[in-house]
Every structure is written in C-alpha cells, then in structure tokens.
Scaffold this motif. Structure first.
Motif, short mmCIF file in Angstrom:
data_model
loop_
_atom_site.label_atom_id
_atom_site.label_comp_id
_atom_site.label_asym_id
_atom_site.label_seq_id
_atom_site.Cartn_x
_atom_site.Cartn_y
_atom_site.Cartn_z
N VAL A 296 2.21 9.70 6.51
CA VAL A 296 1.31 7.73 6.49
C VAL A 296 0.60 7.92 8.06
O VAL A 296 1.59 7.51 8.69
CB VAL A 296 1.99 6.69 5.60
CG1 VAL A 296 0.65 5.40 6.18
CG2 VAL A 296 2.24 6.85 4.87
N VAL A 297 -1.17 7.84 8.15
CA VAL A 297 -1.16 7.21 9.66
C VAL A 297 -1.46 5.84 9.19
O VAL A 297 -2.52 5.60 8.50
CB VAL A 297 -2.57 8.56 9.90
CG1 VAL A 297 -3.37 8.16 11.15
CG2 VAL A 297 -1.87 9.63 9.90
N ILE A 298 -1.61 5.03 10.53
CA ILE A 298 -2.21 3.46 10.23
C ILE A 298 -2.23 3.15 11.49
O ILE A 298 -1.91 3.44 12.61
CB ILE A 298 -0.10 3.12 10.36
CG1 ILE A 298 0.33 2.93 8.81
CG2 ILE A 298 -1.12 1.34 10.60
CD1 ILE A 298 1.21 2.00 8.58
N SER A 299 -4.08 3.02 11.63
CA SER A 299 -4.93 2.99 12.65
C SER A 299 -5.53 2.12 12.62
O SER A 299 -5.93 1.53 12.14
CB SER A 299 -5.34 4.25 12.52
OG SER A 299 -6.69 3.57 13.44
N ALA B 190 0.47 -1.70 -0.07
CA ALA B 190 -0.18 0.20 0.13
C ALA B 190 1.52 1.49 -0.26
O ALA B 190 0.24 2.15 -0.20
CB ALA B 190 -0.69 -0.30 1.19
N ILE B 191 2.44 1.36 0.58
CA ILE B 191 2.36 2.40 1.12
C ILE B 191 3.74 2.58 -0.09
O ILE B 191 4.15 3.88 -0.50
CB ILE B 191 3.35 2.34 2.80
CG1 ILE B 191 2.32 2.85 3.45
CG2 ILE B 191 4.38 3.59 2.39
CD1 ILE B 191 3.40 2.14 4.66
N GLY B 192 4.48 1.33 -0.56
CA GLY B 192 5.54 1.96 -1.67
C GLY B 192 6.96 1.54 -0.75
O GLY B 192 7.07 1.00 0.25
N THR C 243 -5.41 -10.39 4.60
CA THR C 243 -5.53 -10.39 3.06
C THR C 243 -4.55 -10.88 2.90
O THR C 243 -3.92 -11.02 1.36
CB THR C 243 -6.50 -10.26 2.63
OG1 THR C 243 -7.02 -8.89 2.18
CG2 THR C 243 -7.75 -10.75 2.91
N ALA C 244 -3.53 -9.23 3.48
CA ALA C 244 -2.53 -8.93 3.16
C ALA C 244 -2.66 -8.15 1.17
O ALA C 244 -2.05 -7.82 0.51
CB ALA C 244 -1.24 -9.83 2.48
N CYS C 245 -4.04 -7.63 0.63
CA CYS C 245 -3.78 -6.87 -0.20
C CYS C 245 -4.92 -5.47 0.61
O CYS C 245 -6.79 -5.55 -0.11
CB CYS C 245 -5.54 -7.96 -1.02
SG CYS C 245 -4.36 -9.42 -1.52
N PRO C 246 -4.34 -4.71 -0.16
CA PRO C 246 -5.35 -3.83 -0.15
C PRO C 246 -6.41 -3.14 -0.90
O PRO C 246 -6.60 -3.54 -2.07
CB PRO C 246 -3.78 -1.97 -0.30
CG PRO C 246 -2.66 -3.20 -0.40
CD PRO C 246 -3.32 -4.43 -0.57
N ALA C 247 -7.03 -2.68 0.56
CA ALA C 247 -8.36 -1.83 -0.53
C ALA C 247 -8.79 -0.89 -0.46
O ALA C 247 -8.66 -0.44 0.91
CB ALA C 247 -9.42 -3.86 -0.16
#
Length: 219
Positions: free
Chosen positions: A151-154, A73-75, A215-219
């Motif tokens: 980036v904010v991870i919540s 998601a972030i790269g 799932t390791a798949c950004p949505a």
C-alpha cells in the motif's frame, strides 16, 4: 454599410466566454504543456497556502478522521507493508496511525528521494528507528534495504474528480509507481478543501485508486 459603422473590434463588458460567471468551478481548457505547468505551479502555491492556514488543532482532528478512513480503505493491515510519509507543510500527520499499523501486525515504510529524475525507494521504518535528514530536510530511515510496499499512501496538494493527484511537481510519485515490480494499492490523502475540478492530467499522470479525506469515507 452606413457611414457610422466602426471597423474597430467590438468592446465587451465581459469576456466572450462567460462560463466562469455562471459556474465558479469552470476553468478555461489548457492544451499546451507550458500553460499547464504554469497553472499547476500557481494552483500548488494557492492550495499549500490554504492548507497552512488551517489551525494545528483542526488539522489534528482532521488527521484522526483520515486515519479512520484509511482503516476502512485498507482493512486488516496485518502482514502488509504500508508506505506513508513524514508530514511536511501542513500535510495530515499520520505518525500515530503509523505506530498503530505496527502494533496490529503490519509493517511501515517511508519514501526516499535517491536522485532527481529517478524513482523513489522505500525503506522500512517504525517509531524509534534511526533517522537522518533527506531532501528538503525531511527525515528518512538512515539504513535498511529497499522494500516494495503493498500500500502506498501519498499526500495530495490537490485532487480532481478522476482521482488525479496534484503533487509538488518533481514527478517522483508517478515515476515510482510506473517502476514498481507489482502494483500497490495507491491511496491519496488530504483535506476536502484540496478538491479541484481538474489537474489537466497528462499521459504520465497516474490516478489514485482511492482518495481519503477528513470525511473518513474512502472514494
């Protein structure tokens, strides 16, 4: 009208609205804020209990897959200030991934509750920095000037299909996002079992940009 007609209300074997019997995900609409607050409190308790019931080994495996999803998601994290969190009540433990961000040229921060009803602030943190106990005894950086994350991870308690996040009910997260001088990339992270049909979003609720689960798949 016959003499046998009864004027008392009819009795039903099921409620007149039986959508809940056809679709288990159906929820009766709520329009009153007091009803929404009561529903959120009950749903929050249910979801936290379910999260805590996941074994530690399973949570560790899920956290590894979530970390992979965050990288997607972030790269490239180099040069970015990324706010994470200290794991609490069964939340995914991403402290190992936090260390890897610093190793790859990024910087990391943790959120701090300053005062009830006020936005959070963020302080830079990397493994080895001195910590102290904050609200709810969650460790926070002991010193340092506030930083503004890219980036904010919540962590989520629940998440709906429109990426609205059910949190702990303090309103800190939405208040903070609304106050930042520039908009960060906002990523909600949690487990697939925390997906719910709706949180009954209110005008003050701010949706996530991306949701990442095991799932390791950004949505």
């Amino acid at each position: 009208m016959s003499d046998n007609d009864d004027t008392t209300p009819a009795q039903y074997a099921s409620p007149p609205c039986f959508m809940h019997e056809l679709d288990p995900t159906f929820q009766q609409p709520l329009s009153d804020w007091s009803d929404v607050r009561r529903w959120r409190k009950a749903e929050r308790e249910r979801l936290i209990a379910a999260r805590l019931a996941i074994s530690a080994d399973t949570r560790t495996k899920m956290a590894k897959r979530i970390a992979e999803g965050l990288d997607a998601a972030i790269g490239n994290v180099a040069g970015k200030m990324i706010s994470l969190y200290w794991p609490f009540r069964g939340e995914p433990d991403l402290r190992g991934w936090m260390e890897s961000v610093n190793e790859r040229g990024g910087r990391t921060a943790l959120p701090i509750v300053v005062e009830k009803g006020q936005p959070l602030i963020f302080r830079a943190y990397r493994h080895g920095d001195r910590l102290e106990r904050g609200v709810w005894n969650i460790p926070i950086p002991a010193e340092g000037d506030p930083v503004v994350p890219d980036v904010v991870i919540s962590p989520i308690v629940g998440i709906d299909p429109d990426r609205y996040r059910l949190g702990y009910g303090g309103g800190f997260f939405d208040r903070t996002l609304a106050s930042l001088p520039r908009k960060p990339l906002v990523i909600g992270i949690g487990y697939e079992m925390q997906r719910i049909p709706t949180i009954y979003p209110q005008p003050h609720d701010i949706p996530m940009d991306v949701v990442v689960t095991e799932t390791a798949c950004p949505a």
